[in-house]
Design a protein around this motif. Structure first.
Motif, PDB file in Angstrom:
ATOM      1  N   UNK A   1      -0.891 -12.095  -3.224  1.00 46.11           N
ATOM      2  CA  UNK A   1      -0.428 -12.883  -2.083  1.00 46.11           C
ATOM      3  C   UNK A   1       0.664 -12.110  -1.367  1.00 46.11           C
ATOM      4  N   UNK A   2       0.969 -12.498  -0.148  1.00 51.02           N
ATOM      5  CA  UNK A   2       1.922 -11.739   0.658  1.00 51.02           C
ATOM      6  C   UNK A   2       3.331 -11.819   0.091  1.00 51.02           C
ATOM      7  N   UNK A   3       4.032 -10.696  -0.003  1.00 52.94           N
ATOM      8  CA  UNK A   3       5.431 -10.711  -0.433  1.00 52.94           C
ATOM      9  C   UNK A   3       6.293 -11.451   0.595  1.00 52.94           C
ATOM     10  N   UNK A   4       7.422 -11.965   0.154  1.00 53.36           N
ATOM     11  CA  UNK A   4       8.380 -12.606   1.064  1.00 53.36           C
ATOM     12  C   UNK A   4       9.242 -11.512   1.694  1.00 53.36           C
TER      13      UNK A   4
ATOM     14  N   UNK B   1       4.798  -1.716  -2.215  1.00 48.06           N
ATOM     15  CA  UNK B   1       3.954  -2.296  -3.258  1.00 48.06           C
ATOM     16  C   UNK B   1       2.697  -1.445  -3.379  1.00 48.06           C
ATOM     17  N   UNK B   2       2.476  -0.902  -4.553  1.00 50.13           N
ATOM     18  CA  UNK B   2       1.324  -0.020  -4.767  1.00 50.13           C
ATOM     19  C   UNK B   2       0.588  -0.450  -6.022  1.00 50.13           C
TER      20      UNK B   2
ATOM     21  N   UNK C   1       0.830  -1.204   0.000  1.00 49.71           N
ATOM     22  CA  UNK C   1       0.000   0.000   0.000  1.00 49.71           C
ATOM     23  C   UNK C   1       0.861   1.247   0.000  1.00 49.71           C
ATOM     24  N   UNK C   2       0.694   2.075  -1.011  1.00 52.06           N
ATOM     25  CA  UNK C   2       1.481   3.293  -1.134  1.00 52.06           C
ATOM     26  C   UNK C   2       0.667   4.547  -0.903  1.00 52.06           C
TER      27      UNK C   2
ATOM     28  N   UNK D   1      10.296   0.389  -5.373  1.00 53.94           N
ATOM     29  CA  UNK D   1       8.874   0.541  -5.697  1.00 53.94           C
ATOM     30  C   UNK D   1       8.443  -0.630  -6.586  1.00 53.94           C
ATOM     31  N   UNK D   2       7.278  -1.208  -6.274  1.00 52.80           N
ATOM     32  CA  UNK D   2       6.709  -2.275  -7.086  1.00 52.80           C
ATOM     33  C   UNK D   2       5.253  -1.936  -7.344  1.00 52.80           C
ATOM     34  N   UNK D   3       4.864  -1.831  -8.603  1.00 55.80           N
ATOM     35  CA  UNK D   3       3.503  -1.437  -8.953  1.00 55.80           C
ATOM     36  C   UNK D   3       2.715  -2.638  -9.467  1.00 55.80           C
TER      37      UNK D   3
END
Length: 349
Positions: free
Chosen positions: A119-122, A30-31, A8-9, A112-114
């Motif tokens: 699922x949950x990131x590691x 992560x956005x 959430x960004x 940044x990851x769009x």
């Protein structure tokens, strides 16, 4: 160095990423969306949130971008003033401007990851800053922690020009709420809420505006002015969702902040403020303590306060949107307003 993923960004996610120690954490945000929302809204920054902004070093910029907010009139559904409430030290700022300032404060080391997070990131710690429909909360806390749909539709928008003279404030009708307040650059921010079967998703804004005009037309010149100037392109229409009590804010390598932790009705205007306080509190603890100890301390510091505000906001929504009890409510508020004016007169002597 611990890996920390912020899902959430928005306000909470950016504030946390900006305040974490880059020498201690490798942070990824992560956005879902790379661009800001197209419709502007206005936020009230209460003193506690201003202290969080000050700790981040951006309070002067927020003050420069915002405007003072001295209080407002509480009116009945026809526009007559029931009472006047002061709110000293509150700053009004646009959501877009606050997000821009928070984003600029995020260190270049933050990745940044769009895109949607399914699922949950590691990571060593996953932070759910992804709002009332949090994937993190649902994945870790379970399906019983899903957001709950209220019966209310909420519209928010901006129109050009200042607040009509003598018409600012919040209007409480029978099952209807309407607000008119100043926005930045001499514009007007407005909002409305009432029971509606529209949605819950994919609401057509033009249809929602037409329904809102039918609800409020002819009640007060200020509301008529605002709704005549409102356009679909400058309006948001959403059903109101809330978040159930999660029991605790940290578990199983995850922690919740902002609306993901305590999403509430907007009636107290505290959602964004509490998100900032969550983020700065959590970052300070993570920067200075071992991870398990920091998460336990965060839960102790934030749970009671934020859940109390969630409950109080729901109570305020029931009061503001009262239907059968509306005449009694208005009568009590008029009495309170008269008592306040009498008390002020005594103090002036």
């Amino acid at each position: 160095m611990d890996a920390l993923s912020v899902v959430g960004g928005g306000i909470a996610g950016l504030a946390l990423a900006a305040h974490l120690d880059p020498d201690r954490f490798q942070v990824t945000v992560h956005e879902r969306r790379g661009e800001p929302a197209p419709v502007e809204t206005s936020l009230a920054m209460w003193p506690e949130a201003q202290r969080a902004l000050d700790e981040m070093g951006i309070l002067p910029a927020v003050r420069a971008a915002g405007s003072g907010f001295g209080g407002m009139a509480l009116r009945d559904g026809a526009g007559s003033v029931l009472l006047r409430a002061r709110a000293s030290g509150v700053i009004g700022v646009s959501r877009a401007e606050l997000l821009r300032l928070l984003d600029a404060a995020v260190p270049a080391s933050v990745l940044r990851a769009y895109g949607a997070v399914a699922s949950l990131p590691r990571a060593d710690l996953v932070v759910g800053a992804d709002g009332v429909h949090s994937v993190v909360r649902r994945s870790v806390w379970g399906e019983h922690a899903r957001a709950r749909l209220s019966p209310y539709l909420a519209l928010r928008g901006i129109i050009d020009g200042p607040v009509p003279p003598g018409r600012g404030g919040e209007y409480w009708g029978r099952g209807q709420l309407f607000g008119i307040t100043p926005a930045s650059r001499g514009r007007t921010y407005w909002y409305a809420s009432y029971r509606s079967g529209l949605g819950p998703g994919g609401i057509d804004v033009e249809e929602a505006l037409a329904l809102t005009r039918a609800h409020y037309s002819g009640r007060d010149a200020g509301m008529d002015h605002v709704l005549a100037a409102a356009t679909p392109g400058e309006t948001l229409a959403q059903r109101v969702w809330t978040v159930p009590y999660p029991g605790r804010y940290a578990r199983d390598g995850a922690v919740l902040v902002g609306d993901a932790a305590h999403g509430m009705t907007p009636n107290l205007g505290r959602g964004a403020c509490e998100a900032l306080i969550d983020a700065v509190t959590l970052a300070d603890l993570l920067n200075s303590r071992p991870l398990p100890e920091a998460l336990r301390a965060y839960n102790r510091r934030r749970m009671l306060r934020s859940q109390a505000l969630r409950v109080a906001s729901s109570a305020m929504a029931r009061l503001a949107l009262a239907e059968t009890a509306q005449p009694l409510r208005d009568g009590l508020l008029r009495l309170a307003g008269r008592a306040g004016r009498a008390g002020a007169g005594q103090n002036d002597r």
